[in-house]
Design a protein around this motif. Structure first.
Motif, PDB file in Angstrom:
ATOM      1  N   GLY A  72       0.848  -1.160  -0.032  1.00 21.54           N
ATOM      2  CA  GLY A  72       0.108  -0.020   0.046  1.00 21.54           C
ATOM      3  C   GLY A  72       0.772   1.334   0.047  1.00 21.54           C
ATOM      4  N   SER A  73       0.189   2.469   0.003  1.00 22.74           N
ATOM      5  CA  SER A  73       0.964   3.308   0.450  1.00 22.74           C
ATOM      6  C   SER A  73       0.253   4.656   1.087  1.00 22.74           C
ATOM      7  CB  SER A  73       1.091   4.260  -1.139  1.00 22.74           C
ATOM      8  OG  SER A  73      -0.015   4.661  -1.824  1.00 22.74           O
ATOM      9  N   ALA A  74       0.699   5.850   1.669  1.00 22.04           N
ATOM     10  CA  ALA A  74       0.258   6.933   2.194  1.00 22.04           C
ATOM     11  C   ALA A  74       1.145   7.910   2.177  1.00 22.04           C
ATOM     12  CB  ALA A  74       0.047   6.343   3.810  1.00 22.04           C
ATOM     13  N   THR A  75       0.594   9.073   2.495  1.00 20.43           N
ATOM     14  CA  THR A  75       1.440  10.278   2.826  1.00 20.43           C
ATOM     15  C   THR A  75       1.302  10.762   4.280  1.00 20.43           C
ATOM     16  OG1 THR A  75       1.134  11.217   0.470  1.00 20.43           O
ATOM     17  CG2 THR A  75       1.580  12.743   1.953  1.00 20.43           C
ATOM     18  N   ILE A  76       2.334  10.926   4.919  1.00 18.03           N
ATOM     19  CA  ILE A  76       2.476  11.210   6.311  1.00 18.03           C
ATOM     20  C   ILE A  76       2.644  12.856   6.362  1.00 18.03           C
ATOM     21  CG2 ILE A  76       3.769  10.981   8.491  1.00 18.03           C
ATOM     22  CD1 ILE A  76       3.152   8.086   5.989  1.00 18.03           C
ATOM     23  N   THR A  77       2.138  13.672   6.851  1.00 17.95           N
ATOM     24  CA  THR A  77       2.166  15.215   6.976  1.00 17.95           C
ATOM     25  C   THR A  77       2.601  15.501   8.476  1.00 17.95           C
ATOM     26  OG1 THR A  77       0.755  15.369   5.321  1.00 17.95           O
ATOM     27  CG2 THR A  77       1.306  17.396   6.581  1.00 17.95           C
ATOM     28  N   ASN A  78       3.594  16.140   8.607  1.00 21.03           N
ATOM     29  CA  ASN A  78       3.825  16.723   9.856  1.00 21.03           C
ATOM     30  C   ASN A  78       3.202  18.012  10.479  1.00 21.03           C
ATOM     31  OD1 ASN A  78       6.247  14.826  10.264  1.00 21.03           O
ATOM     32  ND2 ASN A  78       7.591  16.573   9.170  1.00 21.03           N
ATOM     33  N   TYR A  79       2.462  17.939  11.801  1.00 20.71           N
ATOM     34  CA  TYR A  79       1.695  19.083  12.224  1.00 20.71           C
ATOM     35  C   TYR A  79       2.604  20.458  12.401  1.00 20.71           C
ATOM     36  CZ  TYR A  79      -2.693  16.740  12.956  1.00 20.71           C
ATOM     37  OH  TYR A  79      -4.048  15.841  12.717  1.00 20.71           O
ATOM     38  N   ASP A  80       3.813  20.043  12.506  1.00 21.76           N
ATOM     39  CA  ASP A  80       4.747  21.355  12.921  1.00 21.76           C
ATOM     40  C   ASP A  80       5.030  22.184  11.582  1.00 21.76           C
ATOM     41  OD1 ASP A  80       6.487  19.962  11.360  1.00 21.76           O
ATOM     42  OD2 ASP A  80       8.097  19.660  13.133  1.00 21.76           O
ATOM     43  N   GLY A  81       4.316  21.748  10.377  1.00 21.36           N
ATOM     44  CA  GLY A  81       4.797  22.578   9.239  1.00 21.36           C
ATOM     45  C   GLY A  81       5.804  22.312   8.480  1.00 21.36           C
ATOM     46  N   SER A  82       6.716  21.103   8.917  1.00 21.66           N
ATOM     47  CA  SER A  82       7.847  20.966   8.070  1.00 21.66           C
ATOM     48  C   SER A  82       7.937  19.911   7.005  1.00 21.66           C
ATOM     49  CB  SER A  82       8.912  20.348   9.249  1.00 21.66           C
ATOM     50  OG  SER A  82       8.553  19.305   9.839  1.00 21.66           O
ATOM     51  N   GLY A  83       6.735  19.527   6.643  1.00 28.48           N
ATOM     52  CA  GLY A  83       6.572  18.826   5.281  1.00 28.48           C
ATOM     53  C   GLY A  83       5.773  17.718   5.413  1.00 28.48           C
ATOM     54  N   ARG A  86       5.642  10.764   1.259  1.00 26.22           N
ATOM     55  CA  ARG A  86       4.976   9.652   0.801  1.00 26.22           C
ATOM     56  C   ARG A  86       5.616   8.168   0.993  1.00 26.22           C
ATOM     57  NH1 ARG A  86       0.484   9.332  -3.096  1.00 26.22           N
ATOM     58  NH2 ARG A  86       0.371   6.985  -3.952  1.00 26.22           N
ATOM     59  N   VAL A  87       4.902   7.262   1.524  1.00 27.85           N
ATOM     60  CA  VAL A  87       5.688   5.974   1.720  1.00 27.85           C
ATOM     61  C   VAL A  87       4.984   5.062   1.000  1.00 27.85           C
ATOM     62  CG1 VAL A  87       6.406   6.595   3.965  1.00 27.85           C
ATOM     63  CG2 VAL A  87       4.232   5.526   4.015  1.00 27.85           C
ATOM     64  N   LYS A  88       5.686   3.921   0.534  1.00 22.70           N
ATOM     65  CA  LYS A  88       5.075   2.971  -0.194  1.00 22.70           C
ATOM     66  C   LYS A  88       5.694   1.343   0.288  1.00 22.70           C
ATOM     67  CE  LYS A  88       8.455   3.742  -4.044  1.00 22.70           C
ATOM     68  NZ  LYS A  88       9.414   3.816  -2.833  1.00 22.70           N
ATOM     69  N   ALA A  89       5.270   0.301  -0.434  1.00 20.86           N
ATOM     70  CA  ALA A  89       6.237  -0.826   0.100  1.00 20.86           C
ATOM     71  C   ALA A  89       7.505  -0.768  -0.009  1.00 20.86           C
ATOM     72  CB  ALA A  89       5.435  -2.095  -0.782  1.00 20.86           C
ATOM     73  N   GLY A  90       8.216  -1.373   1.026  1.00 22.01           N
ATOM     74  CA  GLY A  90       9.645  -1.355   1.096  1.00 22.01           C
ATOM     75  C   GLY A  90      10.242  -0.133   1.888  1.00 22.01           C
ATOM     76  N   ASP A  91       9.381   0.669   2.258  1.00 26.34           N
ATOM     77  CA  ASP A  91       9.899   1.875   2.736  1.00 26.34           C
ATOM     78  C   ASP A  91      10.020   1.577   4.339  1.00 26.34           C
ATOM     79  OD1 ASP A  91      10.200   3.283   0.485  1.00 26.34           O
ATOM     80  OD2 ASP A  91       8.623   4.593   0.840  1.00 26.34           O
ATOM     81  N   LEU A  92      10.924   2.377   5.067  1.00 25.46           N
ATOM     82  CA  LEU A  92      11.089   2.328   6.499  1.00 25.46           C
ATOM     83  C   LEU A  92      10.692   3.949   6.896  1.00 25.46           C
ATOM     84  CD1 LEU A  92      11.730   0.998   9.256  1.00 25.46           C
ATOM     85  CD2 LEU A  92      14.262   1.762   8.832  1.00 25.46           C
ATOM     86  N   LEU A  93       9.722   3.956   7.804  1.00 26.14           N
ATOM     87  CA  LEU A  93       9.436   5.284   8.158  1.00 26.14           C
ATOM     88  C   LEU A  93       9.821   5.345   9.836  1.00 26.14           C
ATOM     89  CD1 LEU A  93       8.017   8.118   8.042  1.00 26.14           C
ATOM     90  CD2 LEU A  93       5.789   6.565   8.610  1.00 26.14           C
ATOM     91  N   ILE A  94      10.383   6.251  10.205  1.00 25.34           N
ATOM     92  CA  ILE A  94      10.648   6.544  11.809  1.00 25.34           C
ATOM     93  C   ILE A  94       9.954   7.804  12.139  1.00 25.34           C
ATOM     94  CG2 ILE A  94      12.511   6.826  13.522  1.00 25.34           C
ATOM     95  CD1 ILE A  94      14.600   5.551  11.431  1.00 25.34           C
ATOM     96  N   LEU A  95       9.136   7.509  13.302  1.00 27.23           N
ATOM     97  CA  LEU A  95       8.302   8.815  13.880  1.00 27.23           C
ATOM     98  C   LEU A  95       8.934   8.933  15.239  1.00 27.23           C
ATOM     99  CD1 LEU A  95       4.730   7.785  12.693  1.00 27.23           C
ATOM    100  CD2 LEU A  95       6.378   9.338  11.597  1.00 27.23           C
ATOM    101  N   PRO A  96       9.951   9.855  15.478  1.00 29.09           N
ATOM    102  CA  PRO A  96      10.490  10.076  16.750  1.00 29.09           C
ATOM    103  C   PRO A  96       9.427  10.386  17.784  1.00 29.09           C
ATOM    104  CG  PRO A  96      11.110  11.827  15.131  1.00 29.09           C
ATOM    105  CD  PRO A  96      10.139  10.956  14.572  1.00 29.09           C
ATOM    106  N   ILE A  97       9.920  10.166  19.097  1.00 30.73           N
ATOM    107  CA  ILE A  97       9.215  10.721  20.144  1.00 30.73           C
ATOM    108  C   ILE A  97       8.932  12.300  20.101  1.00 30.73           C
ATOM    109  CG2 ILE A  97       9.282  11.062  22.656  1.00 30.73           C
ATOM    110  CD1 ILE A  97      10.642   8.585  22.978  1.00 30.73           C
ATOM    111  N   GLY A  98       7.729  12.789  20.248  1.00 26.25           N
ATOM    112  CA  GLY A  98       7.295  14.032  20.080  1.00 26.25           C
ATOM    113  C   GLY A  98       6.535  14.345  18.668  1.00 26.25           C
ATOM    114  N   TRP A  99       6.715  13.479  17.743  1.00 28.86           N
ATOM    115  CA  TRP A  99       5.896  13.613  16.465  1.00 28.86           C
ATOM    116  C   TRP A  99       4.577  13.579  16.340  1.00 28.86           C
ATOM    117  CZ3 TRP A  99       2.767  11.041  13.330  1.00 28.86           C
ATOM    118  CH2 TRP A  99       2.375  11.417  12.025  1.00 28.86           C
TER     119      TRP A  99
END
Length: 119
Positions: A72-83, A86-99
């Protein structure tokens, strides 16, 4: 003795039970968590997660999350306005503490997750 855990062919692990996504912004969006492992102290959790298309909010103020996208796929958007990313199969996403932000799931998504709470 320490019990080693091994989970092969993650895409083939049966889905959990679908339920309404509590933080959805899209009517009818559902998720299906499938826990695989939890530490004795409950601070670290590992599992598989499936979600139908739509948009939802996410808050990682008390924990970090590592996500490996299996399908599958998704777009992840930061609430802090930093951008957004887009993630898709095979990607590794890191959401740090505070995100905090939003996920917009374009195609039904399946990911592995590791949640690490700050305690």
């Amino acid at each position: 003795m320490i019990d080693l855990k091994l989970f092969g062919d993650l895409a083939a692990i049966p889905k959990g039970k679908f339920q309404p996504k509590p933080t959805t912004l899209t009517a009818g969006q559902k998720e299906a968590p499938q826990p695989l492992w939890e530490s004795f102290d409950g601070l670290t959790k590992v599992g598989i997660w499936d979600c139908t298309p739509g948009t939802f909010t996410a808050d990682r103020t008390a924990m970090a999350e590592l996500c490996h996208i299996l399908s599958g796929s998704a777009t992840i958007t930061n609430y802090d306005g930093s951008g957004s990313k887009r993630v898709k199969a095979g990607d590794l996403l890191i959401l740090p503490i505070g995100w905090c932000g939003e996920w917009e799931v374009h195609e039904a998504i399946r990911k592995t997750y590791v949640l690490i709470s700050s305690g």
